[in-house]
Design a protein around this motif. Structure first.
Motif: not given
Length: 64
Positions: A4-6, A13-15, A17-24, A33-35
């Motif tokens: 992920i880019m800052i 840093l903007e995330l 939460i609807m696009e990332i896994p529920s458990s990460c 930044v790494k997810l």
């Protein structure tokens, strides 16, 4: 693993939460930044050295 880019102009840093896994896990080190999605079972280790992240490792075992 997803990198992920800052935003360099705001250093934020903007995330979404609807696009990332529920458990990460989100790891930030040296401006990077790494997810990573967490496994449904097992261990996830984050190895550091002198305050910096060196590696992230997923370890899974099997039960008898």
């Amino acid at each position: 693993m997803k990198e992920i880019m800052i935003d360099p102009s705001t250093m934020k840093l903007e995330l979404d939460i609807m696009e990332i896994p529920s458990s990460c896990v989100v790891v930030i080190c040296d401006g990077k930044v790494k997810l990573r999605e967490l496994p449904p079972h097992g261990e996830y280790k984050i190895v550091t050295h002198q305050g910096k992240v060196k590696r992230m490792r997923r370890e899974e075992g099997e039960e008898f």
